[in-house]
Scaffold this active site. Sequence first.
Site, PDB file in Angstrom:
ATOM      1  N   PRO A 111       0.593  -1.156  -0.321  1.00  0.00           N
ATOM      2  CA  PRO A 111       0.188   0.581   0.068  1.00  0.00           C
ATOM      3  C   PRO A 111       0.810   1.597   0.025  1.00  0.00           C
ATOM      4  O   PRO A 111       1.779   1.052   0.543  1.00  0.00           O
ATOM      5  CB  PRO A 111      -1.234   0.360   1.243  1.00  0.00           C
ATOM      6  CG  PRO A 111      -0.181  -1.293   2.060  1.00  0.00           C
ATOM      7  CD  PRO A 111       0.624  -2.116   1.140  1.00  0.00           C
ATOM      8  N   VAL A 112       0.529   2.458  -0.819  1.00  0.00           N
ATOM      9  CA  VAL A 112       1.193   3.211  -1.032  1.00  0.00           C
ATOM     10  C   VAL A 112       1.254   4.293   0.547  1.00  0.00           C
ATOM     11  O   VAL A 112      -0.275   4.252   0.490  1.00  0.00           O
ATOM     12  CB  VAL A 112       0.859   4.151  -2.104  1.00  0.00           C
ATOM     13  CG1 VAL A 112       1.821   5.203  -2.444  1.00  0.00           C
ATOM     14  CG2 VAL A 112       1.202   3.657  -3.899  1.00  0.00           C
ATOM     15  N   GLY A 113       2.232   4.978   1.022  1.00  0.00           N
ATOM     16  CA  GLY A 113       1.686   5.993   2.193  1.00  0.00           C
ATOM     17  C   GLY A 113       1.894   5.051   3.439  1.00  0.00           C
ATOM     18  O   GLY A 113       1.194   6.213   3.821  1.00  0.00           O
ATOM     19  N   ALA A 114       1.684   3.854   3.582  1.00  0.00           N
ATOM     20  CA  ALA A 114       1.323   2.762   4.897  1.00  0.00           C
ATOM     21  C   ALA A 114       2.699   3.000   5.507  1.00  0.00           C
ATOM     22  O   ALA A 114       2.956   2.511   6.617  1.00  0.00           O
ATOM     23  CB  ALA A 114       1.112   2.039   4.432  1.00  0.00           C
ATOM     24  N   LEU A 116       5.719   1.689   4.131  1.00  0.00           N
ATOM     25  CA  LEU A 116       6.126   0.236   4.255  1.00  0.00           C
ATOM     26  C   LEU A 116       7.364   0.762   3.466  1.00  0.00           C
ATOM     27  O   LEU A 116       7.891  -0.760   2.406  1.00  0.00           O
ATOM     28  CB  LEU A 116       5.336  -0.677   3.887  1.00  0.00           C
ATOM     29  CG  LEU A 116       4.215  -1.140   5.042  1.00  0.00           C
ATOM     30  CD1 LEU A 116       3.140  -2.138   4.181  1.00  0.00           C
ATOM     31  CD2 LEU A 116       4.630  -1.700   6.242  1.00  0.00           C
ATOM     32  N   GLY A 117       7.418   1.857   3.089  1.00  0.00           N
ATOM     33  CA  GLY A 117       8.916   1.467   1.808  1.00  0.00           C
ATOM     34  C   GLY A 117       8.427   1.709   0.417  1.00  0.00           C
ATOM     35  O   GLY A 117       8.593   0.996  -0.423  1.00  0.00           O
ATOM     36  N   SER A 119       7.607   3.484  -2.046  1.00  0.00           N
ATOM     37  CA  SER A 119       8.535   4.366  -3.013  1.00  0.00           C
ATOM     38  C   SER A 119       9.845   3.345  -3.024  1.00  0.00           C
ATOM     39  O   SER A 119      10.400   3.986  -4.168  1.00  0.00           O
ATOM     40  CB  SER A 119       8.849   5.896  -2.500  1.00  0.00           C
ATOM     41  OG  SER A 119       6.761   6.276  -2.283  1.00  0.00           O
ATOM     42  N   ASP A 162      15.491   2.508   3.888  1.00  0.00           N
ATOM     43  CA  ASP A 162      14.658   2.043   2.391  1.00  0.00           C
ATOM     44  C   ASP A 162      14.781   0.977   1.754  1.00  0.00           C
ATOM     45  O   ASP A 162      14.969   0.233   1.298  1.00  0.00           O
ATOM     46  CB  ASP A 162      13.556   2.670   2.595  1.00  0.00           C
ATOM     47  CG  ASP A 162      12.188   3.359   3.335  1.00  0.00           C
ATOM     48  OD1 ASP A 162      12.754   3.191   4.297  1.00  0.00           O
ATOM     49  OD2 ASP A 162      11.162   4.198   3.265  1.00  0.00           O
TER      50      ASP A 162
END
EC number: 2.7.1.36
Length: 335
Positions: A111-114, A116-117, A119, A162
């Site tokens: 998921p984006v923005g969670a 969890l790296g 990007s 990351d």
Amino acid sequence: MPRLVLASAPAKIILFGEHSVVYGKPAIASAIDLRTYVRAEFNDSGNIKIEAHDIKTPGLIVSFSEDKIYFETDYGKAAEVLSYVRHAIELVLEEADKRTGVSVSITSQIPVGAGLGSSAAVAVATIGAVSKLLDLELSKEEIAKMGHKVELLVQGASSGIDPTVSAIGGFLYYKQGEFEHLPFVELPIVVGYTGSSGSTKELVAMVRRRYEEMPELIEPILESMGKLVDKAKEVIISKLDEEEKFLKLGELMNINHGLLDALGVSTKKLSELVYAARTAGAIGAKLTGAGGGGCMYALAPGKQREVATAIKIAGGTPMITRISKEGLRIEEVRE
């Protein structure tokens, strides 16, 4: 030269040491087996073309030429990923000293923005796929450094944790810009996503304010967090059997969450997921990353399904996963 390459790179979690790492204390991060997949192939247009089918947000297709960006669709957070992908491709083309049309297609389990790296994973997988497509031999360490460069270009600041974890995999002990790889321990974990994300910048600034206003209270918390990370490192590299390691790491997770809560970076939702996981049988559970939303994770040997169910009932999105020994992986090459 290959005509198509498929590469993947994993997400990451901060196991121990978020926030205190800003004050020169150590942190331990690890790769987890949620992956972003990037397929790279040549195109005849001479442009960079990016298709984002599934970045846990609706898809979009974007083409870049020398002076124009063509958006065929535009949906929220997915657009944030595009800068990372574009810079990653351009850095590889520059390194290979080639100017050619490249199309990449992205699918992701992260998921984006969670926190969890996502990007870093998309940047690392893109660098891996495009460098292989161009027959450019890069080590995982070199790819990690390029991933760090991408983050600096897009974000303006980055510790490099990351992309290093995503490229190399396993456990990483980080202190003041230096990385040390730790022995691999198979941790059965469940990640719980709150569905919202806090601003890392704002949360770091809030802790800084508290530190400046009440150093006599906040400094001991940060000091304890630093010592806790070193204790976790001792456990990971020890000769203890698996069960004993799990018990000790779980206890340290619970203490670390309490310290983060004392700093004010947890939320009602994060704490609900943490306590739901513990009640369902997790040995330890804590928030991971900046806090204010985002994710928590639970260590749940033999209880992953029960813990995942408890997280879901508590209103979170559970992801059953494990620590990933592998970082960047070349999945397929078609000649």
